[in-house]
Design an enzyme around this catalytic site. Structure first.
Site, short mmCIF file in Angstrom:
data_model
loop_
_atom_site.label_atom_id
_atom_site.label_comp_id
_atom_site.label_asym_id
_atom_site.label_seq_id
_atom_site.Cartn_x
_atom_site.Cartn_y
_atom_site.Cartn_z
N HIS A 177 -28.51 -16.74 24.54
CA HIS A 177 -27.49 -16.57 25.58
C HIS A 177 -26.73 -17.86 25.88
O HIS A 177 -25.84 -17.87 26.72
CB HIS A 177 -28.13 -16.05 26.87
CG HIS A 177 -28.42 -14.58 26.82
ND1 HIS A 177 -29.13 -14.00 25.80
CD2 HIS A 177 -28.08 -13.56 27.65
CE1 HIS A 177 -29.22 -12.70 26.01
NE2 HIS A 177 -28.59 -12.41 27.12
N GLU A 216 -17.92 -4.79 24.43
CA GLU A 216 -17.04 -5.96 24.57
C GLU A 216 -15.82 -5.87 23.67
O GLU A 216 -14.70 -6.22 24.06
CB GLU A 216 -17.82 -7.24 24.24
CG GLU A 216 -18.92 -7.61 25.23
CD GLU A 216 -20.22 -6.87 24.98
OE1 GLU A 216 -20.31 -6.12 23.97
OE2 GLU A 216 -21.17 -7.02 25.78
N HIS A 270 0.84 -1.20 0.00
CA HIS A 270 0.00 0.00 0.00
C HIS A 270 0.88 1.24 0.00
O HIS A 270 1.28 1.72 1.07
CB HIS A 270 -0.91 -0.02 1.23
CG HIS A 270 -1.78 -1.23 1.30
ND1 HIS A 270 -1.31 -2.46 1.70
CD2 HIS A 270 -3.10 -1.40 1.01
CE1 HIS A 270 -2.31 -3.34 1.66
NE2 HIS A 270 -3.40 -2.72 1.24
N HIS A 283 -4.09 3.13 -3.44
CA HIS A 283 -4.27 2.57 -2.08
C HIS A 283 -3.52 1.26 -1.88
O HIS A 283 -2.69 1.15 -0.98
CB HIS A 283 -5.76 2.37 -1.78
CG HIS A 283 -6.00 1.42 -0.64
ND1 HIS A 283 -5.98 1.83 0.67
CD2 HIS A 283 -6.21 0.08 -0.62
CE1 HIS A 283 -6.18 0.77 1.44
NE2 HIS A 283 -6.32 -0.29 0.69
C1 LIG Z 1 -11.51 -5.00 9.79
C2 LIG Z 1 -10.98 -4.79 8.41
N1 LIG Z 1 -11.83 -4.83 7.37
C3 LIG Z 1 -11.37 -4.70 6.11
C4 LIG Z 1 -10.04 -4.54 5.87
C5 LIG Z 1 -9.51 -4.48 4.44
N2 LIG Z 1 -9.07 -3.08 4.16
C6 LIG Z 1 -7.80 -2.73 4.20
S1 LIG Z 1 -7.59 -1.09 3.99
C7 LIG Z 1 -9.24 -0.86 3.79
C8 LIG Z 1 -9.85 0.50 3.63
C9 LIG Z 1 -8.95 1.51 3.12
O1 LIG Z 1 -9.44 2.79 3.33
P1 LIG Z 1 -8.81 3.73 4.42
O2 LIG Z 1 -8.97 3.14 5.75
O3 LIG Z 1 -9.38 5.09 4.22
O4 LIG Z 1 -7.28 3.73 4.08
P2 LIG Z 1 -6.55 4.49 2.88
O5 LIG Z 1 -7.22 4.08 1.61
O6 LIG Z 1 -6.72 5.93 3.14
O7 LIG Z 1 -5.17 4.01 2.98
C10 LIG Z 1 -9.92 -2.05 3.89
C11 LIG Z 1 -11.40 -2.19 3.73
C12 LIG Z 1 -9.18 -4.51 6.98
N3 LIG Z 1 -7.86 -4.38 6.85
N4 LIG Z 1 -9.67 -4.60 8.23
#
Ligand SMILES: Cc1ncc(C[n+]2csc(CCOP(=O)(O)OP(=O)(O)O)c2C)c(N)n1
Length: 692
Positions: free
Chosen positions: A497, A436, A41, A286
């Site tokens: 539960h 939680e 990334h 990204h």
């Molecule tokens: C709990 C979770 N769900 C999904 C992902 C997969 N994932 C990695 S980055 C991302 C989203 C990227 O958007 P952002 O947080 O705005 O990061 P940016 O593009 O700005 O680097 C996702 C959905 C993850 N790492 N963790």
């Protein structure tokens, strides 16, 4: 090769040429690392380099020569996908491995070149247990935010507990870089709500408001007013309009430092893939390498030699050393002076602190662990666990925790230990609220700060905290999960539960100890074992209903818990006809079934198996002594689904337990309804024998 020039693209009024050089080094190293790995990334490190650099250069109190210095400020990269940003920082700041691990560079340039390769310290997402300088394992979005609240809690608790007038041992701050994805996750909002309530002014989240996620623009799914939301949660909010404006960043961070009442959110507008000619501002930067043309274009925009790769101008590490390093070493030296002052003036406090810092249990920590006399009426394992916890508590000061609004049910309130709250940071009972997930995530942060945290809820809500539990296991964090109301035995609350599949699910997590003790003395032995393994999370699965306290003068000693499984009652002589294996509330059924079988001339051994994973750890000879291979007629009884029991039962064995969800009704009626009875176990044993 031409030397890099001052970056036109990242120019801002306040950044010096040296700062810009450092920022662009972070950017280009990150781009090159991703490009070499052919995955990763790049966009977010390119955008956030000035933000992270400003924190590290001007604010973070961190001694790169001692990454474990207990009062270091914590820097958490919650958006763990931007891992190259962190590796670049660790490399440029010259963070060393701890002296005990050889003291070499934590991340060398060669390591960066091996980003994302097997055995590299630069894993795809930052892994705390693998690489010095990484404060916590991140990647599942939102978890770093949750962890940071636990770190901020730990700083406050340690300060309240150990600081003395004139001797400040703990006052560290926690900085978090988080992204849209982090803030969309529920765990981050739970954690933010808790932090606001607790008035954790030592916590600063820097939110990368870049309006981009994987699928495109954030307004596809995220249109809330983050500023208003956080203000509503009790946070102080700052805004920085341009991530490249280091002067504005400094102002916002200075405002954080002067905050006394509230945690701070700094909303930073950034452009993902900053500098890349076509992909800047686009989700295309990204999660994939930029490609050679975009890399060259970005390097040109930074005034960087376009063909240079992994270029680190010598001035840059020197700049980190002169700023971050000098400040950190000075603070570290002052801390050592405070520590020797404490040793002279408050030797008892200093001695306790020495144990804490060494990660060892205080002398006599186990002296108050009770033993329980045989008692047919018995006691619920949640109740005996509460008694053991209360007995341990005075002797292990940093054993602290609480529940998600269920302390009266989970028996985790320690009398006399005081409540942790905004006016009483020295309290040891935590009220995590009905959160939680954030509770468990914060406990990971507390464990990372050296504390021994426990957290409690109903076992069925394991699923509400599971992502954090999984990270406890990956990171070897000794969080103690006290999970009660462990089966249909909870009765009338019904199938919503009544945990059915949670035991199998917990047992499937590598590196996690799962215990389901059968009586009060097994509970005591379980706590004894758990306390001695601070690097291993444990799930304590406890009953709501009473369990008879077994007569150990007639049966195997409960100290067998330390081996995971042990012979509770054997046949008088020779080889058993069959083995009955029970856990928790069903162990007594196995004893009753053995008595019934004896009446019909069948000789059964009864094995108590409170912990599969500990039993698996024993040597083959011990396992064979408990479960001899030649005795293939076996029955396991557990009021849960049988998933996984084949491992201990083999092909001839039988399982007596649940095959679907439970039902609402009194516990006794439910056990009968589902056939989980001594008769059921005895019948299953006869079937297993007949199948031979
Ligand atoms: C709990 C979770 N769900 C999904 C992902 C997969 N994932 C990695 S980055 C991302 C989203 C990227 O958007 P952002 O947080 O705005 O990061 P940016 O593009 O700005 O680097 C996702 C959905 C993850 N790492 N963790």
């Amino acid at each position: 090769m031409n030397a890099p020039t001052a970056s036109p693209a990242s120019r801002s009024a306040a950044a010096t040429d040296l700062d810009r050089l450092a920022i662009d080094t972070i950017r280009t190293l990150s781009m090159d690392g991703v490009e070499a790995a052919k995955s990763g990334h790049p966009g977010t490190p390119m955008a956030l380099a000035p933000v992270a650099f400003t924190v590290w250069k001007d604010f973070l109190r961190y001694d790169p020569t001692d990454p474990l210095w207990p009062n270091r400020d914590r820097f958490v990269l919650s958006c763990g996908h931007a891992s190259m940003l962190l590796y670049s920082l660790i490399h440029l700041a010259g963070i060393r491995r701890p002296a005990s691990a050889g003291g070499a560079a934590a991340v060398s340039l060669e390591d960066i070149k091996k980003f994302r390769q097997l055995d590299s310290v630069c894993a795809g997402h930052p892994e705390h247990h693998m690489t010095s300088g990484i404060e916590t394992t991140t990647g599942p979005l939102g978890q770093g935010c949750g962890n940071s609240v636990g770190m901020a809690i730990a700083s406050r608790w340690l300060a309240a507990h150990y600081n003395q007038p004139g001797q400040t041992l703990f006052d560290f701050d926690t900085y978090v870089l988080c992204s849209d994805g982090d803030l969309m996750e529920g765990v981050a909002t739970e954690a933010a709500s808790l932090a606001g309530h607790l008035k954790l002014a030592n916590l600063c989240w820097l939110y990368d408001d870049n309006s981009i996620t994987i699928e495109g623009e954030t307004d596809l799914a995220f249109t809330e007013n983050v500023e208003l939301k956080f203000k509503g949660l009790g946070w102080h909010v700052e805004r920085v309009a341009d991530a490249n404006d280091t002067a504005a960043l400094k102002r916002a961070l200075t405002a954080f430092k002067s905050q006394q009442e509230k945690p701070t959110l700094i909303i930073v507008k950034s452009q993902i893939g900053f500098g890349a000619p076509k992909k800047a501002g686009s989700h295309e930067s990204h999660g994939a390498p930029l490609g050679p043309d975009e890399i060259k274009g970005a390097k040109a925009a930074y005034g960087w030699p376009v063909d240079a790769q992994f270029l680190v101008p010598a001035e840059v590490p020197a700049h980190f050393t002169a700023t971050l390093g000098a400040r950190g070493q000075q603070a570290h030296a002052a801390w050592k002076t405070a520590l020797s002052g404490l040793t002279k003036q408050h030797p008892a406090v200093a001695a306790e602190l020495a144990n804490f810092l060494a990660g060892s249990l205080p002398a006599g920590w186990e002296k108050a662990i009770p033993t329980f006399p045989a008692d047919a009426k018995g006691v619920a394992s949640r109740v005996s666990s509460g008694k053991v916890l209360s007995a341990l508590s005075p002797n292990v000061p940093w054993l602290i925790g609480g529940s998600a609004d269920l302390a009266p049910s989970t028996m985790t309130l320690v009398a006399g230990a005081g409540d942790f709250g905004p006016e009483s940071y020295g309290g040891r009972n935590f009220h995590f609220g009905i959160r939680e997930h954030a509770m468990a995530s914060a406990c990971n942060g507390m464990a990372l700060s050296g504390l021994r945290p426990f957290c409690a809820t109903f076992f069925v809500f394991l699923d509400y905290l599971k992502p954090a539990l999984r990270l406890s296991a990956i990171g070897n964090l000794g969080v103690i999960y006290v999970l009660t109301h462990d089966s249909i035995g909870l009765g009338e609350d019904g199938p919503t539960h009544q945990p059915i599949e949670q035991l199998a699910s917990a047992r499937a997590v590598p590196g996690l100890s799962v215990f389901r003790p059968a009586d009060a003395n097994e509970v005591a032995e379980m706590w004894r074992v758990v306390m001695q393994r601070p690097d291993r999370p444990a799930v304590l699965v406890l009953s709501r209903q009473n369990l008879p306290t077994l007569d150990r003068t007639q049966l195997g000693s409960a100290s067998g818990v330390a081996k995971g499984a042990y012979i509770l009652q054997d046949v008088p002589k020779g080889t058993p006809d069959c083995i009955l294996i029970g856990t928790g509330s069903e162990l007594s059924l196995c004893l009753d079934a053995a008595a019934k079988l004896k009446e019909s001339g069948v000789h059964a051994r009864v094995v108590s198996m409170p912990s599969w994973d500990l039993f698996q750890e024993q040597d083959a000879a011990y396992r064979e002594s408990v479960l001899p291979a030649k005795v293939t007629a076996r029955v396991a009884c557990e009021a849960a689904c049988g998933f996984g029991w084949e491992k201990w039962l083999g092909t001839r064995g039988r399982f007596v337990g649940m095959t679907g969800f439970g039902a609402s009704g009194p516990a006794g009626a439910l056990y009968k309804h589902f056939g989980i009875t001594a008769e059921g176990v005895a019948d299953a044993a006869k079937q297993s024998i007949a199948a031979g």
